[in-house]
Write a protein that holds these residues in place. Structure first.
Motif, PDB file in Angstrom:
ATOM      1  N   SER B  37       7.043  -3.988   5.592  1.00 50.95           N
ATOM      2  CA  SER B  37       7.163  -3.165   3.983  1.00 50.95           C
ATOM      3  C   SER B  37       5.409  -2.541   4.302  1.00 50.95           C
ATOM      4  N   PRO B  38       4.961  -1.072   4.125  1.00 52.32           N
ATOM      5  CA  PRO B  38       3.661  -0.823   3.977  1.00 52.32           C
ATOM      6  C   PRO B  38       3.168  -1.178   2.679  1.00 52.32           C
ATOM      7  N   GLY B  39       4.264  -1.170   1.751  1.00 53.91           N
ATOM      8  CA  GLY B  39       3.953  -1.106   0.199  1.00 53.91           C
ATOM      9  C   GLY B  39       3.168  -2.649  -0.009  1.00 53.91           C
ATOM     10  N   VAL B  40       3.883  -3.457   0.185  1.00 54.92           N
ATOM     11  CA  VAL B  40       3.900  -4.759  -0.273  1.00 54.92           C
ATOM     12  C   VAL B  40       2.600  -5.319   0.680  1.00 54.92           C
ATOM     13  N   MET B  41       2.106  -4.376   1.855  1.00 61.68           N
ATOM     14  CA  MET B  41       0.908  -4.883   2.945  1.00 61.68           C
ATOM     15  C   MET B  41      -0.093  -4.555   1.660  1.00 61.68           C
ATOM     16  N   ILE B  42      -0.372  -3.188   2.095  1.00 63.81           N
ATOM     17  CA  ILE B  42      -0.814  -2.193   0.928  1.00 63.81           C
ATOM     18  C   ILE B  42      -1.486  -3.400  -0.902  1.00 63.81           C
ATOM     19  N   ASN B  43      -0.868  -3.589  -1.588  1.00 63.68           N
ATOM     20  CA  ASN B  43      -0.634  -3.775  -2.613  1.00 63.68           C
ATOM     21  C   ASN B  43      -1.445  -4.803  -2.088  1.00 63.68           C
ATOM     22  N   GLY B  47      -5.176  -6.318  -3.221  1.00 63.54           N
ATOM     23  CA  GLY B  47      -5.508  -7.118  -5.001  1.00 63.54           C
ATOM     24  C   GLY B  47      -7.079  -8.607  -3.967  1.00 63.54           C
ATOM     25  N   PHE B  48      -5.920  -8.535  -2.843  1.00 61.80           N
ATOM     26  CA  PHE B  48      -7.159  -9.963  -1.751  1.00 61.80           C
ATOM     27  C   PHE B  48      -8.526  -9.402  -1.678  1.00 61.80           C
ATOM     28  N   VAL B  49      -8.868  -8.042  -1.623  1.00 64.20           N
ATOM     29  CA  VAL B  49     -10.011  -7.844  -1.166  1.00 64.20           C
ATOM     30  C   VAL B  49     -10.780  -7.728  -3.012  1.00 64.20           C
ATOM     31  N   THR B  74      -8.272 -12.219 -10.555  1.00 65.52           N
ATOM     32  CA  THR B  74      -6.621 -13.295  -9.663  1.00 65.52           C
ATOM     33  C   THR B  74      -5.368 -13.316 -10.305  1.00 65.52           C
ATOM     34  N   LEU B  75      -5.929 -13.514 -11.444  1.00 66.39           N
ATOM     35  CA  LEU B  75      -4.447 -13.616 -12.380  1.00 66.39           C
ATOM     36  C   LEU B  75      -4.168 -11.235 -11.784  1.00 66.39           C
TER      37      LEU B  75
END
Lengths: 210, 221
Positions: B37-43, B47-49, B74-75
């Protein structure tokens, strides 16, 4: 008292003449729009007229006017609503969206100048441009929410049109685009005025570039 | 009044929660990759960055970051990323199943946007002689700033939607209709109001540090 950052109020006869002519034209169209029941547009136009006439009223000097180019930009959507809207070039129907928000940007700059002149708020050119971009985009959002709330609670039906969501999104795109466009326009305008200012008060340099 | 008095966590605990969520975000990227799922990966990836920005600001630019401030940022990204993924084994994600999820994430992220706006405007005000902003103007400007960013965000969602439709790929951010867009903007405004009211209490350290970085000391000549 006149050490303002935005020296955009002029005292020249020629400028004042053209500026008052534009305001008269706007007043006329506002009257027509009131008669034809286009209350929202009449309101916008009247607000522009009042804002533009404020410096002259506050200084009790009819020559104290904003640059006429700025007022012409604010008057643009009135003209485009007559000449451009509904025209088609190829398959593209022109709606005058961008010109409308360019006018909103011009009004935002007028507000910035008035804040700088008559309140404790002081801006320089760079911040005025940022203020204009943000206000223009925010205006599109606030206007959309106002229309939506008015539809729900007053039953106005502003958004009751086919593909309302998409039309709204194009409004937002137009506002963002016009914000950026006006930033470029105003930056160029400020620079030209400061470069060859005829009677510009010496500017206090803030030390910050862009 | 400080946030930590309200929640009752120590600085140490707040740091712990923050890094736990960073690991969780990394986990979400992996799950997104696994599920294709690219959507989950990108979002989750963005966020991680983003969670590393406070550390960079603190280390490289000497801008103090209160642990509560870091936790807050972070939240916001965590809730957004989690909203696109959901619990394991769940077909639908919180954005779809929980009606207030979208409102919550919008208020959260808008409050961060407003915070950035507040700190920047205050720092410019302190730093530049030709500029002066009374408190009331700052409040209005923060609201405009937040709403403008909200509109800009909707434009991005719309553009990505058009792009997805043109290329026939699943979208990364989703628009659910006019009512939803309008509520997004209203909750963006709410986030702006919260920061506009509380900004002075919590963000003055950051704006002072930023003022010094801009080159002009906040104290006089």
């Amino acid at each position: 008292m006149s050490s303002s950052g935005l020296g955009l109020v002029e005292g020249e006869r020629g400028n004042a003449l053209i500026a008052w002519a534009i305001l008269l034209f706007l007043l006329g169209t506002a009257g027509v729009e009131l008669l034809t029941g286009d209350v929202v547009w009449a309101g916008f136009v009247l607000a522009v007229v009042v804002l533009a006439a404020l410096p002259a009223a506050m200084h009790r000097d009819r020559l104290a006017m904003l640059p006429w180019e700025l007022l012409a930009l604010a008057a643009l959507p009135v003209a485009t609503r007559v000449f451009v809207a509904g025209q088609t070039i190829g398959e593209l129907t022109l709606t005058g969206r961008v010109t409308t928000y360019l006018a909103v940007a011009a009004v935002a700059l007028v507000v910035a100048v008035l804040l700088d002149r008559f309140t404790p708020v002081r801006m320089n050119d760079a911040f005025a441009v940022v203020f204009v971009v943000i206000t223009t985009t925010a205006a599109a959002g606030i206007w959309a929410v106002a229309q939506w709330l008015s539809d729900i609670y007053l039953g106005t039906g502003f958004l009751d049109r086919p593909h309302a969501e998409e039309a709204l999104m194009w409004d937002f795109v137009a506002a963002t685009l016009a914000g950026v466009l006006s930033a470029v326009l105003f930056t160029y305008y400020f620079r030209r005025r400061n470069g060859s200012g005829p009677k510009g008060t010496p500017r206090v340099e803030g030390g910050e570039g862009a | 009044m400080r946030v930590r008095d309200l929640i009752g966590f120590s600085d140490q605990q707040q740091r712990l929660i923050t890094s736990a969520m960073q690991y969780a975000l990394f986990g979400m990227i992996t799950v997104g990759f696994y599920e294709g799922s690219p959507g989950v990966m990108i979002n989750a990836g963005i966020g991680f960055v983003v969670t590393y920005i406070p550390a960079i600001l603190e280390r490289d630019y000497d801008i103090p970051m209160d642990p509560a401030l870091v936790l807050w940022i972070t939240l916001a990204v965590f809730f957004h990323a989690f909203g696109t993924l959901g619990l394991p084994g769940d077909v639908l994600n919180p954005y779809r199943t929980i009606w207030w999820w979208d409102h919550m994430t919008h208020t959260f992220s808008a409050s961060i946007v407003a915070g950035v706006g507040y700190v920047t405007v205050r720092a410019i005000d302190e730093h530049t002689e030709a500029i002066s902003f009374p408190q009331r103007f700052v409040f209005v400007f923060i609201l405009l700033f937040t709403v403008a960013f909200g509109v800009f965000w909707e434009v991005i969602e719309f553009a990505l939607g058009l792009l997805a439709a043109a290329t026939g790929t699943p979208g990364i951010l989703t628009q659910y209709g006019i009512e939803d867009t309008m509520k997004d903007l209203l909750f963006d405004t709410l986030g702006g109001i919260v920061v506009g009211l509380w900004g002075t209490a919590h963000l003055s350290n950051v704006s002072e540090a930023l003022t010094e970085r801009l080159g002009g000391s906040a104290g006089g000549e």
